[in-house]
Design a protein around this motif. Structure first.
Motif, PDB file in Angstrom:
ATOM      1  N   GLU A 120      28.327  34.564  42.117  1.00 41.79           N
ATOM      2  CA  GLU A 120      28.336  35.674  43.232  1.00 41.79           C
ATOM      3  C   GLU A 120      28.994  36.975  42.644  1.00 41.79           C
ATOM      4  OE1 GLU A 120      26.266  35.371  45.901  1.00 41.79           O
ATOM      5  OE2 GLU A 120      25.828  33.195  45.068  1.00 41.79           O
ATOM      6  N   LEU A 121      29.285  36.809  41.416  1.00 42.77           N
ATOM      7  CA  LEU A 121      30.236  38.015  40.815  1.00 42.77           C
ATOM      8  C   LEU A 121      29.245  39.166  40.249  1.00 42.77           C
ATOM      9  CD1 LEU A 121      33.109  36.236  39.047  1.00 42.77           C
ATOM     10  CD2 LEU A 121      32.858  36.932  41.621  1.00 42.77           C
ATOM     11  N   GLU A 122      29.309  40.377  40.249  1.00 44.81           N
ATOM     12  CA  GLU A 122      28.879  41.359  39.550  1.00 44.81           C
ATOM     13  C   GLU A 122      29.653  41.766  38.367  1.00 44.81           C
ATOM     14  OE1 GLU A 122      27.261  45.813  40.265  1.00 44.81           O
ATOM     15  OE2 GLU A 122      27.301  44.745  41.984  1.00 44.81           O
ATOM     16  N   ILE A 123      29.216  41.449  37.253  1.00 46.02           N
ATOM     17  CA  ILE A 123      30.093  41.893  36.165  1.00 46.02           C
ATOM     18  C   ILE A 123      29.893  43.265  35.778  1.00 46.02           C
ATOM     19  CG2 ILE A 123      30.672  41.342  33.366  1.00 46.02           C
ATOM     20  CD1 ILE A 123      31.289  38.771  35.653  1.00 46.02           C
ATOM     21  N   VAL A 124      30.751  44.292  35.653  1.00 42.86           N
ATOM     22  CA  VAL A 124      30.631  45.777  35.355  1.00 42.86           C
ATOM     23  C   VAL A 124      31.085  45.954  34.040  1.00 42.86           C
ATOM     24  CG1 VAL A 124      30.614  46.318  37.829  1.00 42.86           C
ATOM     25  CG2 VAL A 124      32.744  46.210  36.509  1.00 42.86           C
ATOM     26  N   ASN A 125      30.740  46.892  33.360  1.00 44.43           N
ATOM     27  CA  ASN A 125      31.152  47.175  32.088  1.00 44.43           C
ATOM     28  C   ASN A 125      32.154  48.327  31.879  1.00 44.43           C
ATOM     29  OD1 ASN A 125      29.157  45.608  30.915  1.00 44.43           O
ATOM     30  ND2 ASN A 125      27.650  47.270  31.164  1.00 44.43           N
ATOM     31  N   GLU A 126      32.301  48.733  33.137  1.00 51.49           N
ATOM     32  CA  GLU A 126      33.539  49.948  33.167  1.00 51.49           C
ATOM     33  C   GLU A 126      34.410  49.565  34.145  1.00 51.49           C
ATOM     34  OE1 GLU A 126      32.344  54.041  33.362  1.00 51.49           O
ATOM     35  OE2 GLU A 126      30.526  53.744  31.824  1.00 51.49           O
ATOM     36  N   CYS A 127      35.822  49.402  33.849  1.00 50.22           N
ATOM     37  CA  CYS A 127      36.679  49.261  34.670  1.00 50.22           C
ATOM     38  C   CYS A 127      37.104  49.983  36.032  1.00 50.22           C
ATOM     39  CB  CYS A 127      38.175  49.150  33.898  1.00 50.22           C
ATOM     40  SG  CYS A 127      39.680  48.395  34.898  1.00 50.22           S
ATOM     41  N   ARG A 128      36.568  51.394  35.901  1.00 49.81           N
ATOM     42  CA  ARG A 128      36.605  52.124  37.101  1.00 49.81           C
ATOM     43  C   ARG A 128      35.882  51.533  38.100  1.00 49.81           C
ATOM     44  NH1 ARG A 128      33.518  57.490  34.534  1.00 49.81           N
ATOM     45  NH2 ARG A 128      31.513  56.276  34.360  1.00 49.81           N
ATOM     46  N   LYS A 145      44.150  48.561  39.415  1.00 51.46           N
ATOM     47  CA  LYS A 145      43.200  47.396  39.610  1.00 51.46           C
ATOM     48  C   LYS A 145      44.092  46.223  39.726  1.00 51.46           C
ATOM     49  CE  LYS A 145      39.526  49.917  39.429  1.00 51.46           C
ATOM     50  NZ  LYS A 145      38.602  50.314  40.500  1.00 51.46           N
ATOM     51  N   ILE A 146      43.370  45.148  40.613  1.00 53.62           N
ATOM     52  CA  ILE A 146      43.910  43.851  40.923  1.00 53.62           C
ATOM     53  C   ILE A 146      43.767  43.274  39.629  1.00 53.62           C
ATOM     54  CG2 ILE A 146      43.914  41.700  42.027  1.00 53.62           C
ATOM     55  CD1 ILE A 146      42.606  43.364  44.366  1.00 53.62           C
ATOM     56  N   TYR A 147      44.867  42.536  38.878  1.00 54.85           N
ATOM     57  CA  TYR A 147      44.807  41.893  37.660  1.00 54.85           C
ATOM     58  C   TYR A 147      44.769  40.174  37.989  1.00 54.85           C
ATOM     59  CZ  TYR A 147      45.903  46.310  35.088  1.00 54.85           C
ATOM     60  OH  TYR A 147      46.027  47.488  34.781  1.00 54.85           O
ATOM     61  N   ILE A 153      39.802  40.891  35.046  1.00 55.13           N
ATOM     62  CA  ILE A 153      40.044  39.371  34.583  1.00 55.13           C
ATOM     63  C   ILE A 153      40.479  39.695  33.148  1.00 55.13           C
ATOM     64  CG2 ILE A 153      39.001  37.210  33.623  1.00 55.13           C
ATOM     65  CD1 ILE A 153      39.226  37.733  37.125  1.00 55.13           C
ATOM     66  N   LEU A 154      41.675  39.204  33.042  1.00 56.01           N
ATOM     67  CA  LEU A 154      42.455  39.310  31.683  1.00 56.01           C
ATOM     68  C   LEU A 154      42.153  38.171  30.749  1.00 56.01           C
ATOM     69  CD1 LEU A 154      45.613  40.879  33.235  1.00 56.01           C
ATOM     70  CD2 LEU A 154      43.779  42.204  32.283  1.00 56.01           C
ATOM     71  N   SER A 155      41.903  38.330  29.376  1.00 65.20           N
ATOM     72  CA  SER A 155      42.106  37.446  28.387  1.00 65.20           C
ATOM     73  C   SER A 155      43.444  38.085  27.556  1.00 65.20           C
ATOM     74  CB  SER A 155      40.791  37.290  27.697  1.00 65.20           C
ATOM     75  OG  SER A 155      40.651  38.342  26.938  1.00 65.20           O
ATOM     76  N   THR A 156      43.642  39.230  27.478  1.00 63.73           N
ATOM     77  CA  THR A 156      45.008  39.546  26.922  1.00 63.73           C
ATOM     78  C   THR A 156      45.213  40.957  27.698  1.00 63.73           C
ATOM     79  OG1 THR A 156      45.836  40.485  24.902  1.00 63.73           O
ATOM     80  CG2 THR A 156      43.823  41.250  25.115  1.00 63.73           C
ATOM     81  N   LEU A 157      46.531  41.311  27.610  1.00 63.64           N
ATOM     82  CA  LEU A 157      47.219  42.457  28.189  1.00 63.64           C
ATOM     83  C   LEU A 157      47.292  43.547  27.336  1.00 63.64           C
ATOM     84  CD1 LEU A 157      49.997  40.559  30.276  1.00 63.64           C
ATOM     85  CD2 LEU A 157      48.149  41.899  31.305  1.00 63.64           C
ATOM     86  N   LYS A 158      47.034  43.279  25.898  1.00 65.45           N
ATOM     87  CA  LYS A 158      47.119  44.546  25.083  1.00 65.45           C
ATOM     88  C   LYS A 158      45.913  45.199  25.026  1.00 65.45           C
ATOM     89  CE  LYS A 158      49.974  41.464  21.998  1.00 65.45           C
ATOM     90  NZ  LYS A 158      50.077  40.697  20.932  1.00 65.45           N
ATOM     91  N   GLY A 159      46.202  46.692  25.121  1.00 72.96           N
ATOM     92  CA  GLY A 159      44.935  47.448  25.030  1.00 72.96           C
ATOM     93  C   GLY A 159      44.333  47.724  26.296  1.00 72.96           C
ATOM     94  N   TYR A 214      35.655  43.264  36.144  1.00 74.51           N
ATOM     95  CA  TYR A 214      35.767  43.929  34.838  1.00 74.51           C
ATOM     96  C   TYR A 214      36.350  43.019  34.051  1.00 74.51           C
ATOM     97  CZ  TYR A 214      36.901  46.741  30.737  1.00 74.51           C
ATOM     98  OH  TYR A 214      37.044  47.055  29.439  1.00 74.51           O
ATOM     99  N   ILE A 215      35.592  42.245  32.993  1.00 76.48           N
ATOM    100  CA  ILE A 215      36.527  41.327  31.940  1.00 76.48           C
ATOM    101  C   ILE A 215      36.970  41.972  30.906  1.00 76.48           C
ATOM    102  CG2 ILE A 215      35.755  39.282  30.654  1.00 76.48           C
ATOM    103  CD1 ILE A 215      33.397  38.769  32.666  1.00 76.48           C
ATOM    104  N   PHE A 216      38.263  41.882  30.947  1.00 73.50           N
ATOM    105  CA  PHE A 216      38.776  42.711  29.680  1.00 73.50           C
ATOM    106  C   PHE A 216      38.918  41.621  28.556  1.00 73.50           C
ATOM    107  CE2 PHE A 216      42.635  44.063  27.409  1.00 73.50           C
ATOM    108  CZ  PHE A 216      41.926  45.405  26.974  1.00 73.50           C
ATOM    109  N   LYS A 217      38.138  42.025  27.535  1.00 77.33           N
ATOM    110  CA  LYS A 217      38.014  41.376  26.175  1.00 77.33           C
ATOM    111  C   LYS A 217      37.199  40.232  26.212  1.00 77.33           C
ATOM    112  CE  LYS A 217      40.875  43.666  23.739  1.00 77.33           C
ATOM    113  NZ  LYS A 217      40.594  44.541  22.911  1.00 77.33           N
ATOM    114  N   LYS A 218      37.489  39.219  26.995  1.00 78.34           N
ATOM    115  CA  LYS A 218      36.065  37.938  26.866  1.00 78.34           C
ATOM    116  C   LYS A 218      36.444  37.091  28.049  1.00 78.34           C
ATOM    117  CE  LYS A 218      38.445  35.402  23.628  1.00 78.34           C
ATOM    118  NZ  LYS A 218      38.453  34.470  22.213  1.00 78.34           N
ATOM    119  N   ASN A 219      35.457  36.512  28.336  1.00 76.98           N
ATOM    120  CA  ASN A 219      35.499  35.392  29.425  1.00 76.98           C
ATOM    121  C   ASN A 219      34.074  34.605  29.332  1.00 76.98           C
ATOM    122  OD1 ASN A 219      35.069  33.502  31.815  1.00 76.98           O
ATOM    123  ND2 ASN A 219      37.305  34.000  32.064  1.00 76.98           N
TER     124      ASN A 219
END
Length: 138
Positions: free
Chosen positions: A57-65, A85-87, A71-77, A43-48
Motif C-alpha cells: 500500500e506504500l507509494e515509493i517516491v524518488n525525492e525525499c521532499r 521527515k520521520i525516520y 526508510i533508512l538503510s544508512t544514516l550517512k549522506g 522515500y527509501i534512503f539507499k536501499k530496501n
C-alpha cells in the motif's frame, strides 16, 4: 546431483521471496501506523529490496521532499530535504540516532520492531494498541 542442486536452489528462492513478502507486510503495517495514512509516501534512503519488490500500500517516491516518512538503510549522506521527515531504521544501530523513531530489523532470524516513546512524542505520533508491546522508553 544436478537435480538436487536445482531443487535446493528453487527452495532457497522461495524462502527468500517469502521473507521479503513478510518484511514488506510488516513495513506496510508499521509505516501506515506511523503516518496515519492508508497510502503513505515513502522515500527509501539507499536501499530496501523488500519494499522495492513488494511495495504493498506504500507509494515509493524518488525525492525525499515528497515523502511522509524515510526508510533508512544508512544514516550517512542523508539528503538535506529529509531533515524534517520521520525516520524509520532498518537496523538496530539506527536507534542510536535520536532522530530515528523506531526500527524494524532481523535478529537471529526473527523480525524485531522497536519504537522509543519519547521520539514518537516528539513527532506527535500515537500508535494503536497492537504496537504497545514494541514501545520502550529510552
Amino acid at each position: 546431483m544436478k537435480l538436487l542442486l536445482i531443487i535446493l536452489l528453487f527452495i532457497s528462492t522461495i524462502v527468500s521471496a517469502n521473507d521479503m513478502e513478510i518484511e514488506s507486510v510488516i513495513f506496510n503495517k508499521v509505516i501506515c501506523a506511523l503516518t496515519h495514512k492508508a497510502h503513505p509516501k515513502v522515500y527509501i534512503f539507499k536501499k530496501n529490496h523488500a519494499l522495492n519488490v513488494y511495495p504493498g500500500e506504500l507509494e515509493i517516491v524518488n525525492e525525499c521532499r515528497n515523502a511522509d516518512i524515510v526508510i533508512l538503510s544508512t544514516l550517512k549522506g542523508l539528503p538535506e530535504a529529509c531533515k524534517d521527515k520521520i525516520y524509520f531504521g532498518t537496523r538496530y544501530a539506527h536507534l542510536y540516532d535520536v532522530h530515528v523513531v523506531g526500527a524494524f530489523f532481523w535478529q537471529k532470524g526473527r523480525p524485531n520492531i522497536l519504537f522509543y516513546q519519547e521520539r514518537l512524542d516528539q513527532y506527535h505520533i500515537s500508535l494503536d494498541e497492537s504496537f504497545q508491546k514494541y514501545i520502550e522508553h529510552e
